[in-house]
Design a protein around this motif. Structure first.
Motif, PDB file in Angstrom:
ATOM      1  N   VAL A  80      42.954  42.208  35.613  1.00  0.00           N
ATOM      2  CA  VAL A  80      44.257  41.625  35.279  1.00  0.00           C
ATOM      3  C   VAL A  80      44.835  40.977  36.532  1.00  0.00           C
ATOM      4  CG1 VAL A  80      46.549  42.055  34.338  1.00  0.00           C
ATOM      5  CG2 VAL A  80      44.606  43.439  33.563  1.00  0.00           C
ATOM      6  N   ASN A  96      49.466  46.286  41.248  1.00  0.00           N
ATOM      7  CA  ASN A  96      48.040  46.559  41.440  1.00  0.00           C
ATOM      8  C   ASN A  96      47.268  45.318  41.041  1.00  0.00           C
ATOM      9  OD1 ASN A  96      48.902  46.970  38.752  1.00  0.00           O
ATOM     10  ND2 ASN A  96      46.985  47.983  38.267  1.00  0.00           N
ATOM     11  N   GLY A  99      44.506  44.391  38.359  1.00  0.00           N
ATOM     12  CA  GLY A  99      44.374  45.631  37.605  1.00  0.00           C
ATOM     13  C   GLY A  99      42.967  45.728  37.030  1.00  0.00           C
ATOM     14  N   THR A 100      42.476  46.938  36.940  1.00  0.00           N
ATOM     15  CA  THR A 100      41.105  47.176  36.446  1.00  0.00           C
ATOM     16  C   THR A 100      41.157  47.714  35.018  1.00  0.00           C
ATOM     17  OG1 THR A 100      40.408  47.739  38.684  1.00  0.00           O
ATOM     18  CG2 THR A 100      38.971  48.447  36.875  1.00  0.00           C
ATOM     19  N   ILE A 101      40.517  47.005  34.098  1.00  0.00           N
ATOM     20  CA  ILE A 101      40.395  47.506  32.729  1.00  0.00           C
ATOM     21  C   ILE A 101      38.945  47.964  32.542  1.00  0.00           C
ATOM     22  CG2 ILE A 101      40.732  47.034  30.284  1.00  0.00           C
ATOM     23  CD1 ILE A 101      43.281  46.687  32.037  1.00  0.00           C
ATOM     24  N   ASP A 102      38.776  49.280  32.471  1.00  0.00           N
ATOM     25  CA  ASP A 102      37.435  49.845  32.332  1.00  0.00           C
ATOM     26  C   ASP A 102      36.882  49.575  30.942  1.00  0.00           C
ATOM     27  OD1 ASP A 102      37.233  51.430  34.920  1.00  0.00           O
ATOM     28  OD2 ASP A 102      39.092  52.234  34.103  1.00  0.00           O
ATOM     29  N   TYR A 105      38.049  51.913  28.220  1.00  0.00           N
ATOM     30  CA  TYR A 105      39.484  52.071  27.951  1.00  0.00           C
ATOM     31  C   TYR A 105      39.843  51.526  26.568  1.00  0.00           C
ATOM     32  CZ  TYR A 105      44.558  51.643  28.577  1.00  0.00           C
ATOM     33  OH  TYR A 105      45.925  51.729  28.438  1.00  0.00           O
ATOM     34  N   GLU A 108      46.456  50.607  25.109  1.00  0.00           N
ATOM     35  CA  GLU A 108      47.102  49.295  25.204  1.00  0.00           C
ATOM     36  C   GLU A 108      46.955  48.741  26.621  1.00  0.00           C
ATOM     37  OE1 GLU A 108      51.214  49.374  24.099  1.00  0.00           O
ATOM     38  OE2 GLU A 108      51.326  47.169  23.988  1.00  0.00           O
ATOM     39  N   LEU A 109      46.637  47.460  26.713  1.00  0.00           N
ATOM     40  CA  LEU A 109      46.635  46.811  28.026  1.00  0.00           C
ATOM     41  C   LEU A 109      48.079  46.714  28.501  1.00  0.00           C
ATOM     42  CD1 LEU A 109      44.068  43.871  27.638  1.00  0.00           C
ATOM     43  CD2 LEU A 109      43.683  46.267  28.266  1.00  0.00           C
ATOM     44  N   LYS A 110      48.296  47.150  29.738  1.00  0.00           N
ATOM     45  CA  LYS A 110      49.636  47.086  30.317  1.00  0.00           C
ATOM     46  C   LYS A 110      49.568  46.422  31.675  1.00  0.00           C
ATOM     47  CE  LYS A 110      51.344  50.949  27.681  1.00  0.00           C
ATOM     48  NZ  LYS A 110      51.924  52.292  27.658  1.00  0.00           N
TER      49      LYS A 110
END
Ligand SMILES: O=c1ccn([C@H]2C[C@H](O)[C@@H](COP(=O)(O)OP(=O)(O)OP(=O)(O)O)O2)c(=O)[nH]1
Ligand SMILES: [Mg+2]
Length: 164
Positions: A80, A96, A99-102, A105, A108-110
């Motif tokens: 992100v 951050n 941002g890291t979306i694993d 996961y 909700e994406l935040k």
């Protein structure tokens, strides 16, 4: 998003179509919001929108919901990133970044937005584009303990060792 005007860009995300896109299942947690979209064919980042109206005071941060959840394929990561227009015009970045979306996961994406401007509050409307999601291939490391690391030209030099 706005500082002093009421304009906002809900629903104005052009969607390009291109071959070779990876398939990412997505859940609309908030069905009235647009899906993440690429503004132009070939763009790296798909814009994420805010699910709520809010104002960020100078120096304030806020975890902002985007109304979507995704299942990123194994071997990929979602990053992100801030939007440069918000950064340059209004001082908006992410705490951050990226941002890291694993891949695993499913929540909700935040987006953790930060107003770095020293004096001007920045207001966002539901549907405004607040950040962008970049998908990249990623490997995991196998960390192998050793007594000695192989020599390299850089060695332990870092943190400005090559000058400014
Ligand atoms: O900007 C972000 C960063 C993270 N996440 C979600 C997806 C990610 O997979 C999860 C965990 O993120 P991260 O690993 O960066 O945070 P952590 O502080 O290490 O939390 P955890 O202990 O849950 O891993 O939170 C977001 O929705 N937005
Ligand atoms: Mg983590």
């Amino acid at each position: 998003m706005t500082t002093s005007t009421k304009e906002h860009d809900a629903g104005q995300m052009p969607t390009g179509s291109a071959p070779g896109r990876i398939r990412v299942p997505i859940r609309r947690l908030d069905p009235d919001l647009p899906l993440p979209g690429y503004a132009h064919p070939g763009d790296a980042g798909a814009d994420l929108v805010s699910a709520e109206d809010f104002t960020l005071e100078p120096g304030a941060r806020r975890l902002v919901p985007t109304g979507v959840a995704v299942a990123i394929p194994q071997g990929w990561v979602g990053l992100v990133h801030p939007r440069s227009g918000l950064a340059v015009k209004h001082g908006i970045t992410l705490v951050n970044t990226p941002g890291t979306i694993d891949a695993g996961y499913r929540g909700e994406l935040k987006v953790c937005l930060l107003n770095t401007d020293r004096s001007t509050p920045v207001s966002f409307r539901r549907g405004d584009r607040i950040a962008q999601l970049v998908l990249q291939r990623v490997d995991q490391a196998e960390f192998v303990p050793v007594d000695q690391l192989e020599d390299s030209d850089r060695g332990a030099g870092g943190f400005g060792s090559t000058g400014t």
